[in-house]
Design a protein around this motif. Sequence first.
Motif, PDB file in Angstrom:
ATOM      1  N   TRP A 164       0.821  -1.209   0.000  1.00  0.00           N
ATOM      2  CA  TRP A 164       0.000   0.000   0.000  1.00  0.00           C
ATOM      3  C   TRP A 164       0.858   1.263   0.000  1.00  0.00           C
ATOM      4  O   TRP A 164       0.482   2.271  -0.579  1.00  0.00           O
ATOM      5  N   LYS A 165       2.045   1.182   0.638  1.00  0.00           N
ATOM      6  CA  LYS A 165       2.934   2.349   0.680  1.00  0.00           C
ATOM      7  C   LYS A 165       3.461   2.675  -0.725  1.00  0.00           C
ATOM      8  O   LYS A 165       3.496   3.838  -1.130  1.00  0.00           O
ATOM      9  N   LEU A 166       3.867   1.631  -1.438  1.00  0.00           N
ATOM     10  CA  LEU A 166       4.352   1.832  -2.806  1.00  0.00           C
ATOM     11  C   LEU A 166       3.207   2.282  -3.723  1.00  0.00           C
ATOM     12  O   LEU A 166       3.400   3.147  -4.581  1.00  0.00           O
ATOM     13  N   ALA A 167       2.033   1.718  -3.542  1.00  0.00           N
ATOM     14  CA  ALA A 167       0.875   2.119  -4.347  1.00  0.00           C
ATOM     15  C   ALA A 167       0.521   3.581  -4.085  1.00  0.00           C
ATOM     16  O   ALA A 167       0.234   4.337  -5.018  1.00  0.00           O
ATOM     17  N   LEU A 168       0.568   3.992  -2.830  1.00  0.00           N
ATOM     18  CA  LEU A 168       0.294   5.387  -2.488  1.00  0.00           C
ATOM     19  C   LEU A 168       1.338   6.312  -3.126  1.00  0.00           C
ATOM     20  O   LEU A 168       0.989   7.348  -3.691  1.00  0.00           O
ATOM     21  N   ALA A 169       2.600   5.920  -3.063  1.00  0.00           N
ATOM     22  CA  ALA A 169       3.661   6.710  -3.696  1.00  0.00           C
ATOM     23  C   ALA A 169       3.430   6.790  -5.208  1.00  0.00           C
ATOM     24  O   ALA A 169       3.634   7.833  -5.828  1.00  0.00           O
ATOM     25  N   GLY A 170       2.975   5.687  -5.783  1.00  0.00           N
ATOM     26  CA  GLY A 170       2.687   5.651  -7.216  1.00  0.00           C
ATOM     27  C   GLY A 170       1.523   6.548  -7.606  1.00  0.00           C
ATOM     28  O   GLY A 170       1.439   7.002  -8.749  1.00  0.00           O
ATOM     29  N   ILE A 171       0.625   6.824  -6.674  1.00  0.00           N
ATOM     30  CA  ILE A 171      -0.492   7.741  -6.921  1.00  0.00           C
ATOM     31  C   ILE A 171      -0.064   9.182  -6.656  1.00  0.00           C
ATOM     32  O   ILE A 171      -0.386  10.093  -7.422  1.00  0.00           O
ATOM     33  N   VAL A 172       0.694   9.405  -5.587  1.00  0.00           N
ATOM     34  CA  VAL A 172       1.096  10.755  -5.188  1.00  0.00           C
ATOM     35  C   VAL A 172       2.057  11.371  -6.208  1.00  0.00           C
ATOM     36  O   VAL A 172       1.945  12.558  -6.531  1.00  0.00           O
ATOM     37  N   PHE A 173       3.004  10.595  -6.726  1.00  0.00           N
ATOM     38  CA  PHE A 173       4.009  11.135  -7.643  1.00  0.00           C
ATOM     39  C   PHE A 173       3.381  11.819  -8.858  1.00  0.00           C
ATOM     40  O   PHE A 173       3.695  12.978  -9.150  1.00  0.00           O
ATOM     41  N   PRO A 174       2.486  11.168  -9.607  1.00  0.00           N
ATOM     42  CA  PRO A 174       1.897  11.872 -10.760  1.00  0.00           C
ATOM     43  C   PRO A 174       1.022  13.057 -10.343  1.00  0.00           C
ATOM     44  O   PRO A 174       0.955  14.062 -11.058  1.00  0.00           O
ATOM     45  N   LEU A 175       0.372  12.962  -9.186  1.00  0.00           N
ATOM     46  CA  LEU A 175      -0.433  14.099  -8.711  1.00  0.00           C
ATOM     47  C   LEU A 175       0.458  15.305  -8.417  1.00  0.00           C
ATOM     48  O   LEU A 175       0.121  16.436  -8.775  1.00  0.00           O
ATOM     49  N   LEU A 176       1.592  15.064  -7.769  1.00  0.00           N
ATOM     50  CA  LEU A 176       2.538  16.148  -7.512  1.00  0.00           C
ATOM     51  C   LEU A 176       3.056  16.754  -8.818  1.00  0.00           C
ATOM     52  O   LEU A 176       3.175  17.965  -8.949  1.00  0.00           O
ATOM     53  N   PHE A 177       3.345  15.900  -9.770  1.00  0.00           N
ATOM     54  CA  PHE A 177       3.811  16.365 -11.063  1.00  0.00           C
ATOM     55  C   PHE A 177       2.760  17.284 -11.706  1.00  0.00           C
ATOM     56  O   PHE A 177       3.081  18.344 -12.208  1.00  0.00           O
ATOM     57  N   LEU A 178       1.494  16.862 -11.665  1.00  0.00           N
ATOM     58  CA  LEU A 178       0.417  17.666 -12.254  1.00  0.00           C
ATOM     59  C   LEU A 178       0.269  19.009 -11.517  1.00  0.00           C
ATOM     60  O   LEU A 178       0.074  20.037 -12.153  1.00  0.00           O
ATOM     61  N   ILE A 179       0.365  18.968 -10.211  1.00  0.00           N
ATOM     62  CA  ILE A 179       0.212  20.198  -9.412  1.00  0.00           C
ATOM     63  C   ILE A 179       1.371  21.156  -9.651  1.00  0.00           C
ATOM     64  O   ILE A 179       1.190  22.351  -9.832  1.00  0.00           O
ATOM     65  N   LEU A 180       2.599  20.621  -9.671  1.00  0.00           N
ATOM     66  CA  LEU A 180       3.784  21.474  -9.766  1.00  0.00           C
ATOM     67  C   LEU A 180       4.147  21.899 -11.183  1.00  0.00           C
ATOM     68  O   LEU A 180       4.669  22.995 -11.380  1.00  0.00           O
ATOM     69  N   PHE A 181       3.905  21.040 -12.169  1.00  0.00           N
ATOM     70  CA  PHE A 181       4.427  21.316 -13.507  1.00  0.00           C
ATOM     71  C   PHE A 181       3.376  21.457 -14.596  1.00  0.00           C
ATOM     72  O   PHE A 181       3.701  21.868 -15.702  1.00  0.00           O
ATOM     73  N   ALA A 182       2.160  21.102 -14.352  1.00  0.00           N
ATOM     74  CA  ALA A 182       1.147  21.162 -15.427  1.00  0.00           C
ATOM     75  C   ALA A 182       0.418  22.468 -15.458  1.00  0.00           C
ATOM     76  O   ALA A 182       0.405  23.259 -14.605  1.00  0.00           O
TER      77      ALA A 182
END
Length: 182
Positions: A164-182
């Motif tokens: 679940w920790k890796l799955a959460l990281a896998g969800i958070v990473f693209p969300l952070l990318f969208l928030i910071l760079f999109a």
Amino acid sequence: MNAQTIRTIHRDFGYFYLGLIISFALSGIMMNHRDHWHPEKYTIENKSIQVKLPHEDDLTEKYAENLAKEIGITDKLKRQMVKKGNFRMMFENTEVEIELKTGKGEITYFKKTPIISHLMKLHKNTSNWWIYYSDVFGLCLITIALTGAMMITVGKNTFKKRGWKLALAGIVFPLLFLILFA
């Protein structure tokens, strides 16, 4: 659902969609970099031209078709546009770009890259049957992901203890990318 059924579903969907997963992954990588190179086609000839263009408002589809005939292009016109001070015309196997101010331009003749151009069509195809097949494929990818997460039920590497920790990281990473760079 028991562990054997989960493994069977995961394995069989994985085997069935193996080729499509690889094809989508490769064509997706190529599409990501299409601004740097165009893997779908390759240039076979460039030709300089000089034309007198009308006012920008008169650069219509009909004008593009007539101009194409004048400069010897027999391909079917796909679209034309004015972009960044240039009049651009795109055909099946030819592209034309002409500077609005000077009338100087270039005709680029190209051919489709075998296999790669077909793979890239997978991402662009909008026919009804392909859309439905892609929807089923998407649902099966979700199933493969969920059954993969449920397959390990004993030990320190289960979904409950570690996954679940890796799955959460896998969800958070693209969300952070969208928030910071999109």
